[in-house]
Design an enzyme around this catalytic site. Structure first.
Site, PDB file in Angstrom:
ATOM      1  N   GLU D  60       0.797  -1.233   0.000  1.00 42.95           N
ATOM      2  CA  GLU D  60       0.000   0.000   0.000  1.00 42.95           C
ATOM      3  C   GLU D  60       0.827   1.279   0.000  1.00 42.95           C
ATOM      4  O   GLU D  60       0.514   2.212  -0.744  1.00 42.95           O
ATOM      5  CB  GLU D  60      -0.995   0.012   1.159  1.00 42.95           C
ATOM      6  N   HIS D 129     -11.571  -3.267   8.681  1.00 38.62           N
ATOM      7  CA  HIS D 129     -12.115  -3.259   7.314  1.00 38.62           C
ATOM      8  C   HIS D 129     -13.472  -2.555   7.233  1.00 38.62           C
ATOM      9  O   HIS D 129     -14.247  -2.839   6.310  1.00 38.62           O
ATOM     10  CB  HIS D 129     -12.290  -4.691   6.793  1.00 38.62           C
TER      11      HIS D 129
END
Ligand SMILES: Cc1ncc(C[n+]2csc(CCOP(=O)(O)OP(=O)(O)O)c2C)c(N)n1
Ligand SMILES: Cc1ncc(C[n+]2csc(CCOP(=O)(O)OP(=O)(O)O)c2C)c(N)n1
Ligand SMILES: [Mg+2]
Ligand SMILES: [Mg+2]
Lengths: 360, 325, 360, 325
Positions: D60, D129
């Site tokens: 990321e 999440h």
């Protein structure tokens, strides 16, 4: 992009003459020496600017002792190539052809600097020269060259993008993400670690057990090498093959070992290392090494070099004068360039408060 | 009473806590041999050795992650980010791990660590070394947040942070390290989580913390010369937030200003202003004035840098206009 | 920490007998088989839980095909050892001695689960068993073992901490920061990469050019190895020396290659790989391999194994029943455990709003 | 008018933009062969090939950093973070690089990239999440921020984002992908930066965005049955923020509620509430009510998950009490 710098393209010879730089191996040395001497002199002037209280702050990182990396690698880069640097990037930018005046003005936080006084020493950049930016975040500028490599490949620009960073950045995870992607996508990218033995006060062997830095690059599938940064010609030669192979789609890595002659930044007196070590370390002086070789190989005489050094000194004195007398940016410029031209600027707090406090 | 700097008070807090609690270790870049980029941990390595003053490589995500694991297994780490600006590299370990572990794991275990860092302007260090990012932290449930403004609080808040069961982000201000005050650190301190009323007046409440307290106090002094008496509240901690003290003063006075160095939009000033408004609406004669950083990055130019965050003049002027209006 | 699990400490033999696990090489296989069989059966029940609509969500990652890594490595860990896992960690946790009921209840988001329904499949943990937590952030749990290693070393606990993660995490920078620190500080730490060939839909060779994963660990100065995850005994033997050396202060790395038999999570039908590949991949079945060997080496008969498998099946059916009939957490528990017990809980929005809306 | 899902509208926006602008590339995990974790980029690789639909390793920080470099050198990348929860890993590249490059370099160059991601609750995906982290972005000068609530806006805002000179963080909501609406995407859209008044009433203003718009509209419907008529404003973008539309409605009506899914403290709701209060103070009959996520991590348990963010009932009840008070 239109570029003017002292890379492969030649232009002027270092002894003040004109015409193309000679093509054979030995005779590139005068050029390389001149570049390194200019870096050395510039950095000395940065120190002076600070002492005179004219620099913007004290976060000034001199690259004295590291000139061979800058000169040797930039010498094999082409006009269309791009690069990012770390916080100790003055030398690289100069080797690439930056104007000392505008650099010094930026370091002083002035309007006439490369970034109009907003970036300073640690965030200097120039798109004309392909300088995608210095970075005050250790490792922060590394992934950008992978992106630049993607662009180059997609747009068939035949350009390489080079990330310059220190040995400290070898311990930042983002380097490995970047090297991995460069290798995966066969990008024209080179990672250059200027290993000056220290990250601030931490010696390289206090930061890692794995001091053969290029082995890490090999383990990620890159073309990895190390070279001693004393002899600029050796650096240049090693860099040439790496940069050339990168241009062909095989990303590379080069660790250049050298010694950081002075403190980490202007306030640092390096109490964490001994005087003996410093004396020893400063013997690895690439500028002196090149100068001695120029003389011993009769490529230049002591007198001509003295003249050259003097001219360079004057050029850099002039850069200081320019920076000192340059204007500070206007306060209004504070709101400029947060967003692109044409977009509304952020509303100044005072205007907001005026409205709130003087309502109805 | 002794005269002491903010830096030395921090150092003393660490020193005493380490002497008392063997589980405390300091983990960060240049914390040991170098003594800290701002000198806070100077010479502690002589007392505690490299096993407890752990110099790390430049690996911000890793540093915070290592501290998390150490805190879960019996140590009480003080992790250090040299600049809060590097939070962006560590935010996953801080916000997704440290802050959530107790909750995700159903209360089985906590993460008793302190993340020491420093922020703010004052050194012409540019956009990547001058930020005030406490807003990101305050917006993350599970993280305590301390921001000392005074020498005594630098000491007391850090000592207390080192006894807490949950992760604390402890943000110092780079422009305060050399600040000196007369302090008696043995005198009883305000409890953790309690705001301090640093000055009392009846015309205006100024709510602030960290370096802006200095500016607010100076502004309040100037206001007093003009006949305006301000109450100045130093929050000391943003999580927990002592809203009771704010409420009491705002309800009494009816006019409030909040002052933060971080950028205005969606930051701490917004939280404070909206909280005051929603809880004290009927007492407010005026909207709460938000005085905060401009919505711009920080430039290296000293002139631009100084102008992009609140200063004494602005606080004083806003205070005066709030009251006179 | 009090631990109950089926590691080196022995306890029961897999065939239902009691007494110490035999010491010689071959006879550890029954234990290992039993562990693997339990994992396989458990994971099949997790799939069933999902199909029945009783799981909390669909982010359930089955470790079928990867049992040898879990069983082989946990078998050489000691009571006092700790570990973190990735999102595909059911098998590791079971191999370490977790109770299927409490696991299944957690996966269903119930009060009786290991984390009272707050963590679920991807954030399950148990301090009793040294499980410092599964992690839904790829790579997120890796640095914690370095911290645990620091604790162990400082407190002279003689314990190793093991990070389990997938091949996908090999491309996360934080792994390299963690390995570097573990090596620098000589920590009792092991990094285990369960290379099931895929990160979601991305095959390992689509994520990196450097598929000899352990070479990266070597480049950072660790004791790095790779092993085939078909034969659990081979995994265990390889792991034993690595874990033992780590206990002595030499951190290690082990890549275990295997094949992810099913989709990435419950909704994934793996359209990105061919049926032939899957058929081929599923031939690398460590459970079947161990079972066949038990029989061929006459360590167990088909009947005894059938009985064992049946018992395990019942145990796992029971876990489903338990999970399905368990209670959902109370709404009030939402505010619990944000901070430590004894600290004030966050104020519920409704209470705040009540005060604001009904002011004076 | 065609019936289309939010997912397909996004996909169409990317598809059309890529067809028109050769410099657009998509860079992220599973964006190519897999077609995106939520199917947004499904099959685009068939049209644009792997050179433009670039599947990345799981990196990321690197993904965002690569996009920054690509954007500086002539491409227009759409970087994708599969979940906004991973922002903590990428925040340095986003906030210290992408957001500040134009400013630090004195306007020499911009970073025309779009960071697509998705957030919010709805899938029992747990604390790592399910977050709504737009507050961190809104607090970062230099970043544009779009959060579409409707199918048409998913299309129009993404198309427009792909023409902008500055970095845009484009946050989708995971619970909206399957939402279907009748849309005519060729009809003229509201300009970029303009809020939409989705419903008009005279009793109450509800300011919201992203999925909470759906809840707010449903709540407004229920309120109407009880005789309370709400104006519902869908901000569409948080940077730029269309305060003029908010001001007009709040000054007209005098009662306002802001609704966000992100946690309450120091988040977007705080900014909206304090901005409304400071600019419309004399028109407010009531404090602005902040309705937002609880100050807790998100649990996996579906019951806890749903209860920790605003829903229709809460919005309706607060609306009713605001008006009846
Ligand atoms: C992410 C980050 N961490 C830490 C720092 C503070 N810092 C600035 S330079 C430096 C040392 C960097 O060492 P190296 O990469 O070897 O570069 P050198 O200074 O030797 O040129 C450190 C720790 C920083 N600027 N950014
Ligand atoms: C930081 C982060 N990035 C992306 C994801 C989404 N994601 C979840 S699992 C996964 C694949 C992981 O692959 P690997 O590490 O090999 O583990 P495996 O699923 O194969 O066990 C991805 C991309 C995530 N959860 N966290
Ligand atoms: Mg260095
Ligand atoms: Mg995998």
């Amino acid at each position: 992009m239109s570029l003017k710098h002292t890379a492969d393209s030649g232009a002027t010879t270092p002894m003040g003459g004109s015409g193309q730089a000679p093509k054979d191996h030995n005779s590139a040395l005068p050029d390389l020496y001149r570049t390194m001497r200019r870096i050395r002199s510039f950095e000395e002037r940065v120190g002076e600017l600070f002492v005179r209280g004219e620099s913007a702050g004290s976060m000034l990182h001199l690259s004295i002792g590291e000139e061979a990396a800058a000169a040797g690698i930039c010498a094999v880069m082409k006009l269309q190539d791009t690069f990012t640097t770390h916080h100790r990037g003055h030398g690289i930018f100069l080797a690439r052809g930056a104007e000392p005046r505008r650099m010094m003005a930026e370091i002083a936080g002035k309007m006439d600097g490369y970034c109009h006084g907003k970036g300073g020493s640690m965030h200097i950049a120039d798109m004309q020269l392909g300088h995608l930016g210095a970075n005050a975040i250790v490792g922060g500028g590394i992934p950008a060259v992978v992106g630049a490599g993607l662009s180059a490949k997609r747009k068939k620009r035949d350009s390489v993008s080079v990330a310059f960073f220190g040995d400290g950045a070898m311990q930042q995870g983002i380097l490995y993400e970047s090297m991995n992607m460069a290798a995966l996508w066969d990008l024209p990218v080179v990672f250059v670690c200027i290993n000056n033995q220290y990250g601030m006060g931490t010696r390289i062997d206090q930061a890692t057990r794995a001091t053969n830095l290029h082995e890490r690059a090999l383990a990620f599938g890159l073309n990895g090498h190390s070279v001693d940064g004393l002899d600029v010609e050796e650096v240049r030669n090693r860099a040439r093959s790496i940069v050339d192979e990168a241009r062909g789609g095989r990303p590379g890595f080069l660790a250049v070992s050298c010694y950081r002659f002075y403190g980490h930044a202007r306030m640092d007196k390096s109490p964490y290392r001994s005087e003996e070590e410093e004396i020893e370390g400063r013997k690895k002086d690439p500028v002196k090494f090149a100068r001695d070789r120029l003389i011993s190989e009769k490529l230049a005489g002591e007198n001509a070099l003295g003249t050259l050094d003097g001219e360079i000194g004057k050029e850099m004195d002039d850069a200081i004068d320019f920076a000192v007398s340059a204007q500070a940016p206007s306060l209004g410029s504070m709101f400029r360039d947060v967003y692109a031209e044409g977009e509304p600027e952020p509303e100044p707090l005072k205007i907001r408060l005026d409205r709130v406090l003087a309502r109805n | 009473m002794v005269s002491m700097t903010y830096r030395d008070a921090l150092r003393r807090a660490i020193d005493e806590a380490m002497a008392e609690d063997d589980d405390i270790v300091v983990i960060g870049e240049e914390v040991g041999r170098y003594g800290g980029a701002y000198g806070v941990t100077k010479d502690l390595i002589k007392t505690y050795g490299p096993e407890r003053m752990i110099d790390t490589p430049i690996s911000e995500p890793g540093i915070v992650g290592v501290a998390v694991g150490a805190a879960m297994t019996g140590l009480r780490p003080i992790a250090e980010l040299m600049y809060i600006d590097f939070l962006g590299m560590s935010m996953d370990q801080l916000a997704n791990q440290a802050a959530k572990i107790r909750y995700m794991f159903g209360g089985q275990i906590g993460v008793p660590m302190v993340l020491r860092t420093q922020g703010g302007t004052g050194r012409s260090a540019g956009a990547q070394h001058s930020q005030s990012l406490e807003g990101w932290i305050m917006h993350t449930p599970g993280l305590r947040l301390a921001m000392p403004a005074t020498v005594a609080d630098a000491y007391h808040l850090l000592r207390h942070s080192l006894t807490l069961p949950d992760p604390v982000v402890f943000i110092e201000h780079k422009a305060l390290y050399a600040q000196k005050e007369e302090v008696d650190l043995d005198a009883p301190a305000l409890p953790w989580g309690k705001a301090a009323i640093r000055r009392r007046g009846d015309d205006l409440v100024i709510v602030t913390y960290s370096r802006q307290l200095r500016f607010a106090m100076e502004a309040a002094g100037q206001l007093a010369e003009r006949g305006v008496e301000a109450t100045v509240i130093d929050l000391r901690t943003l999580n927990p937030l002592d809203f009771d003290t704010i409420r009491m003063e705002v309800e009494r006075i009816g006019k409030a200003m909040v002052v933060c160095e971080g950028v205005l939009t969606a930051g701490v000033a917004a939280e404070l202003a909206s909280r005051i408004t929603e809880e004290c609406f009927d007492f407010l004669e005026q909207p709460v004035a938000r005085v905060a950083g401009e919505d711009v990055p920080i430039a290296v130019s000293p002139a631009l840098e100084a102008a992009s965050v609140p200063g004494v003049d602005l606080i004083r002027d806003v205070g005066e206009r709030l009251v006179r209006w």
